[in-house]
Design an enzyme around this catalytic site. Sequence first.
Site, mmCIF file in Angstrom:
data_model
loop_
_atom_site.group_PDB
_atom_site.id
_atom_site.type_symbol
_atom_site.label_atom_id
_atom_site.label_comp_id
_atom_site.label_asym_id
_atom_site.label_seq_id
_atom_site.Cartn_x
_atom_site.Cartn_y
_atom_site.Cartn_z
ATOM 1 N N LYS A 175 -22.513 4.018 -3.177
ATOM 2 C CA LYS A 175 -21.590 4.309 -4.822
ATOM 3 C C LYS A 175 -21.202 3.143 -6.005
ATOM 4 C CE LYS A 175 -17.357 1.940 -4.290
ATOM 5 N NZ LYS A 175 -16.994 1.146 -4.760
ATOM 6 N N CYS A 196 -20.312 0.425 0.053
ATOM 7 C CA CYS A 196 -19.719 0.658 -1.183
ATOM 8 C C CYS A 196 -21.357 0.548 -2.253
ATOM 9 C CB CYS A 196 -20.161 -1.050 -1.211
ATOM 10 S SG CYS A 196 -17.665 -0.788 -1.344
ATOM 11 N N LEU A 253 -21.632 -5.133 -9.316
ATOM 12 C CA LEU A 253 -23.335 -4.646 -9.359
ATOM 13 C C LEU A 253 -23.798 -4.493 -9.102
ATOM 14 C CD1 LEU A 253 -21.130 -1.651 -11.945
ATOM 15 C CD2 LEU A 253 -20.798 -1.432 -9.229
ATOM 16 N N PHE A 279 -17.430 -10.558 -2.174
ATOM 17 C CA PHE A 279 -18.709 -10.750 -2.217
ATOM 18 C C PHE A 279 -18.589 -10.177 -0.802
ATOM 19 C CE2 PHE A 279 -18.997 -12.790 -6.416
ATOM 20 C CZ PHE A 279 -19.536 -11.553 -6.582
ATOM 21 N N ASP A 282 0.678 -1.061 0.267
ATOM 22 C CA ASP A 282 0.010 -0.011 0.291
ATOM 23 C C ASP A 282 0.813 1.302 0.191
ATOM 24 O OD1 ASP A 282 -3.397 -0.086 0.757
ATOM 25 O OD2 ASP A 282 -2.224 1.943 0.944
ATOM 26 N N ASN A 311 -25.200 -6.026 -5.177
ATOM 27 C CA ASN A 311 -24.929 -5.207 -4.303
ATOM 28 C C ASN A 311 -26.586 -4.003 -4.339
ATOM 29 O OD1 ASN A 311 -22.845 -5.578 -3.315
ATOM 30 N ND2 ASN A 311 -21.516 -3.691 -3.208
#
Length: 449
Positions: A276, A273, A218, A158, A32, A221
Amino acid sequence: MNICCIGAGYVGGPTMAMIAHKNPSIEVTVVDINAERIAKWNSSELPIFEPGLNEVVQSTRGKNLFFSTEIDEAILRADIIFVSVNTPTKTYGVGAGRAADLKFVELCARRIASVVHTGKKIIVEKSTIPVRTAESIKKILKTNSNGAEFQVLSNPEFLAEGTAMADLENPDRILIGGDVATPEGNTAIETLVSIYEKWVTRDRIITTNLWSSELSKLVANAFLAQRISSINSISALCEATGADVDEVAFAVGRDSRIGPKFLKASVGFGGSCFQKDILNLVYLSEHFGLPEVAEYWNQVIKMNDWQKKRFGQKIVRSLFNTVSDKKIAIFGFAFKKDTNDTRESAAIYVCRDLLEEQAQVSIYDPQVGEERIVEALGSSGVSVSDDPYEAAKDAHAIAILTEWDEFKSLDFQRLYDNMMKPAFIFDGRNLLAINKLRKIGFEAHCIGK
Ligand code: NAD
Ligand code: UGA
């Protein structure tokens, strides 16, 4: 085999810990740009709170799981590179407020291309991204590479926060999308399958083409969030008619075609999430000339915004139409229980509305510290306590905004005795036994009853 994962966040950290745990012969390095975050992953206090995570990290770290800021070195050593960086909603330019910002994903692709000059690597999209992103990644890799060969796979995640380790250990499915039309694509897919097969049976590993995999994430969700907005819309109708939303959800959910999950009415869904990803779906639908589809999904967000607003308004209305200078105790600031994540938490929106009405909010959350709360709300009118009884002392009302189990066993008589009267309680999670609270003397309100 050697794996590198770019992005040591809520997904990269737990996912790679599980892969390392289940594949002792594979070396996994999570990298990171955030040195502070990496230092925490290497310390005894991990950067994220997730039940069961610490044990898995303890058993693997330093053996075959490593956390590092040496990004290029890890990329070079790896056969498989997962990209698990954040993909927030764009805040600027074209698509602002709706499209996903793919800046971080693109930076990763460019970095990989600039570092790798020979050999074959598999690049795995772990981040949630718009459909056809793999195309852009492929193009960047191809046009910038100096002879190396890349296969791009989509492997969306998921897991849900708070249950991440259980979800990773026992997933409903693993989804892998790749270039199924070519032998190289199929070989790459099979390589990734072999990693998951160490603990997930083959019938739960789904392989598809790239675009189906990207879009499925997508859609999954969006469907989950849609159920919550559906039951939340019914919660308002229940309040108007005398029906009980928990009873309705139970009765409806017993239909095996509908099922019982994700039908818990609440103050509104939060998390990094759902919103978004639906906004992203809305944007994509518009982009592909499908305004009716876009508006259909946009309604899920609108209903959620309304539910959050409605809750704050109910508090103000009940407290004789003014909360100005009144202390309101907020129990729970995380977007759900068993996580310290506050991104898009309903608590932020409810608190902002109360602050706008000049209330004094006094917040207690078992896992969220003052720094994060002040970052979200500012400090004016905000106090943070590490004791719920202190937070509610002399308050006019308590609002339950996260369903932490420990709230169920609080001494409500003690809380009541130390509050202003009439003492109100607003249960935004339908967590508490409302009749018991009323017996104590509380003026108690919940959702959809
Ligand atoms: P996060 O913000 O917790 O972590 C992302 C990390 O990536 C950060 O630590 C950031 O410093 C790092 N990063 C960004 N750009 C980088 C770069 N160029 N090089 C190296 N590191 C970089 O995000 P998250 O919650 O882990 O989510 C990551 C992705 O997974 C998102 O696309 C999200 O939609 C998706 N997702 C999240 C969840 C969840 O529960 N949080 C679940 C499923 C999928
Ligand atoms: C969600 C999905 O469940 C994951 O499958 C997905 O991987 C993840 O988003 C992601 O892509 O980030 P998460 O947001 O971590 O996971 O948590 P959820 O359990 O889905 O809860 C989301 C929000 O909905 C929370 O605020 C929760 O309190 C709320 N919720 C959930 C309800 O209000 N009612 C419900 O019945 C369920």
